[in-house]
Design an enzyme around this catalytic site. Structure first.
Site: not given
Length: 281
Positions: A176, A178
């Site tokens: 992921t 960020f």
């Protein structure tokens, strides 16, 4: 905040969430501030309850995080850094529990879908929870030795759960991305691995406007690493685009490309100029 009070970083979710893990990796010295929603994390910074916010924007398996790209232009915050977190999923259970005791596993529906093979192999039923760390918290509070949670090891540490199995995700490269958000922009830096400029724009209502707007990046040799569209205000015609490019607005080639983009757009807003992460590749 007094001089000896640790700075704070806001994120969406419970303590132990993957967003908390991103905060810990990027700013281990800061105090994490869990928030109920992405909007709450942004507001925590705007209202002075946190100095920074950590927001997920996209996942290598499931694509962009819903609503984030429409929230960023209205947030009043600026991107100052990017961080990539490898999503390792672990089976967490009450202390003293063994794998054969587990009949059900609770987590966010996305994580449940990422561990299908492991759960099927061990005959574990999937139970949908509100989120990953919240599921770990519920399992710890519930006291049921047959119920496990799928979450980070950090969540296990926080809620006193044992790790029965590590890294059980089906795909080994699930990551992921960020973005670290601040009230103040900082365009002075230059990164060792290059710079990223993130911006949103809306093209003019003329034929081939997007094609023409992108032409300046091609002719000036600017690599556009992301281009995504989203609707604004429920309109099917007012489409905005989010883009990431390699380079700094002060670079001559980037400046020329942005000038050409400006000619074919109604609006351009730079969301951040920040060093490219070495984990980007």
């Amino acid at each position: 905040m007094t001089a000896d009070t640790p700075a704070r970083i806001a994120f969406q979710g419970e303590l132990g969430a993957y967003s908390h893990e991103a905060c810990h990796a990027a700013r281990p010295e800061m105090t994490p501030v869990p928030c109920r929603t992405f909007e709450d994390a942004i507001d925590a910074v705007l209202e002075g309850n946190a100095e920074l916010a950590m927001l997920p924007v996209e996942n290598s398996t499931y694509g962009r995080v819903a609503d984030i790209h429409s929230l960023l232009p209205q947030s009043g915050l600026h991107i100052i850094e990017e961080s990539f977190v490898r999503v390792h999923i672990n089976l967490l259970a009450l202390p003293g529990t063994t794998l054969k005791d587990i009949k059900s596993a609770m987590s966010h529906t996305v994580l449940l879908g990422q561990c299908k093979s492991f759960l099927a192999k061990h005959g574990i039923r999937r139970v949908t929870g509100a989120d990953t760390a919240g599921s770990a918290k519920d399992v710890a509070a519930g006291g049921d030795p047959s119920m496990a949670a799928l979450a980070s090891e950090l969540a296990g540490d926080i809620y006193g759960l044992d790790v029965l199995a590590r890294h059980i995700e089906d795909q080994g490269n699930n990551t992921t991305r960020f973005l670290l958000m601040s009230p103040e922009a900082d365009h002075r830096r230059r990164g060792d691995h290059g710079m990223i400029t993130s911006f949103v724009f809306e093209v003019r209502n003329i034929p081939a406007a997007l094609y023409k707007a992108m032409g300046g990046f091609a002719t000036n040799g600017i690599n556009m690493t992301k281009l995504e569209s989203y609707m604004v205000g429920g309109s099917f015609t007012a489409t905005q685009f989010y883009a990431d490019i390699e380079g700094h607005p002060d670079d001559p080639a980037v400046r020329r490309a942005m000038e050409e983009l400006d000619y074919f757009t109604n609006m351009i807003e730079i969301l951040g100029v920040y060093p490219a992460s070495p984990d980007r590749d």
